[in-house]
Design a protein around this motif. Structure first.
Motif, PDB file in Angstrom:
ATOM      1  N   ALA A   1      -2.627 -12.822 -68.787  1.00  0.00           N
ATOM      2  CA  ALA A   1      -1.478 -11.990 -69.028  1.00  0.00           C
ATOM      3  C   ALA A   1      -0.351 -12.194 -67.903  1.00  0.00           C
ATOM      4  CB  ALA A   1      -1.965 -10.258 -69.016  1.00  0.00           C
ATOM      5  N   ALA A   2      -0.958 -12.385 -66.738  1.00  0.00           N
ATOM      6  CA  ALA A   2      -0.024 -12.590 -65.583  1.00  0.00           C
ATOM      7  C   ALA A   2       0.534 -13.837 -65.564  1.00  0.00           C
ATOM      8  CB  ALA A   2      -0.672 -12.247 -64.428  1.00  0.00           C
ATOM      9  N   THR A   3       0.042 -14.721 -66.158  1.00  0.00           N
ATOM     10  CA  THR A   3       0.610 -16.167 -66.263  1.00  0.00           C
ATOM     11  C   THR A   3       1.051 -16.773 -67.468  1.00  0.00           C
ATOM     12  OG1 THR A   3      -1.726 -16.916 -66.504  1.00  0.00           O
ATOM     13  CG2 THR A   3      -0.781 -16.877 -64.111  1.00  0.00           C
ATOM     14  N   SER A   4       1.116 -15.940 -68.504  1.00  0.00           N
ATOM     15  CA  SER A   4       1.559 -16.192 -69.860  1.00  0.00           C
ATOM     16  C   SER A   4       0.757 -17.329 -70.549  1.00  0.00           C
ATOM     17  CB  SER A   4       2.927 -16.806 -69.833  1.00  0.00           C
ATOM     18  OG  SER A   4       3.789 -15.694 -68.973  1.00  0.00           O
TER      19      SER A   4
ATOM     20  N   GLN B   1      -2.660  -4.745 -71.409  1.00  0.00           N
ATOM     21  CA  GLN B   1      -2.218  -5.265 -70.112  1.00  0.00           C
ATOM     22  C   GLN B   1      -0.316  -5.095 -70.381  1.00  0.00           C
ATOM     23  OE1 GLN B   1      -2.943  -7.416 -66.868  1.00  0.00           O
ATOM     24  NE2 GLN B   1      -4.450  -6.065 -66.937  1.00  0.00           N
ATOM     25  N   ARG B   2      -0.070  -5.820 -71.448  1.00  0.00           N
ATOM     26  CA  ARG B   2       1.354  -5.889 -72.054  1.00  0.00           C
ATOM     27  C   ARG B   2       1.910  -4.320 -72.132  1.00  0.00           C
ATOM     28  NH1 ARG B   2       0.399 -11.467 -74.968  1.00  0.00           N
ATOM     29  NH2 ARG B   2       0.647 -12.705 -73.384  1.00  0.00           N
ATOM     30  N   GLN B   3       1.018  -3.673 -73.002  1.00  0.00           N
ATOM     31  CA  GLN B   3       1.494  -2.365 -72.997  1.00  0.00           C
ATOM     32  C   GLN B   3       1.484  -1.587 -71.807  1.00  0.00           C
ATOM     33  OE1 GLN B   3      -1.780  -0.605 -75.626  1.00  0.00           O
ATOM     34  NE2 GLN B   3      -0.362   0.285 -77.108  1.00  0.00           N
ATOM     35  N   ALA B   4       0.727  -1.738 -71.013  1.00  0.00           N
ATOM     36  CA  ALA B   4       0.779  -1.007 -69.602  1.00  0.00           C
ATOM     37  C   ALA B   4       2.163  -1.652 -69.144  1.00  0.00           C
ATOM     38  CB  ALA B   4      -0.220  -1.287 -68.746  1.00  0.00           C
ATOM     39  N   GLN B   5       2.439  -2.801 -69.032  1.00  0.00           N
ATOM     40  CA  GLN B   5       3.577  -3.318 -68.182  1.00  0.00           C
ATOM     41  C   GLN B   5       4.813  -2.693 -69.047  1.00  0.00           C
ATOM     42  OE1 GLN B   5       3.018  -7.627 -68.531  1.00  0.00           O
ATOM     43  NE2 GLN B   5       1.707  -7.893 -66.830  1.00  0.00           N
TER      44      GLN B   5
END
Lengths: 118, 118
Positions: free
Chosen positions: B36-39, B90-94
């Protein structure tokens, strides 16, 4: 931990999983041989229910029960196939023995359907 | 060994298998967070090929490679789903953080899609 380190750990876990799965398969084969001797069926729904209950009871996550059950359905399928092969080769050996057939191809440990690198 | 003793052994092996599968799942979740952090994509065919090769190389039988592969296809499916859930939460949180949404439901360890008895 980096992705690379986590993957090294996963590969190590997989080798342990393969060993445990094979140990489980050996036990299932032995049970298959005993079933041949006692005419018990390969498919025993009561026993399978116990297996699933034991697996769910041991589950502390993060895998949800439903996903673990998905994996176990496949494991049980494979073990059942292995037991069927074991039974078939036992019965083949028995009928060959009864007919006094040539003992050139003994069933058991080295049955091609079940043995691998044996 | 009796059938009963073999079944006790199988139940013990299953508890160990559940523990290893969950440890593998935890590592896959951590990789999911890093992806998630590095796509990086969840589906990486090259990495999956390595996993299957490792599994076959570790296989000393009696499970034939093909049956072990059947089991691993299911394991990998489940792990991929877990990673997708990890990525989604993770993306939802971001995006919630970017929108300044209420932080009442933090993603991560306790995401309902992935966590169990956490």
């Amino acid at each position: 931990m980096t992705i690379e380190e986590l993957r090294i750990r996963i590969d190590e876990l997989d080798r342990q999983l393969v060993e445990l799965l094979n140990e489980r398969a050996r036990a299932a084969q032995m049970i298959g041989r005993m079933k041949a001797a006692t005419s018990l069926p390969v498919y025993e729904p009561d026993r399978e229910r116990i297996v699933y209950a034991n697996v769910r009871a041991a589950n502390k996550g993060p895998l949800p029960d439903i996903e673990l059950t998905h994996i176990y359905e496949r494991i049980i399928d494979v073990m059942r196939a292995l037991q069927r092969n074991e039974l078939a080769s036992q019965r083949q050996a028995q009928s060959a023995a009864q007919e006094g057939g040539a003992p050139g191809h003994a069933a058991g440990e080295d049955a091609p359907e079940t043995g691998k690198k044996s």
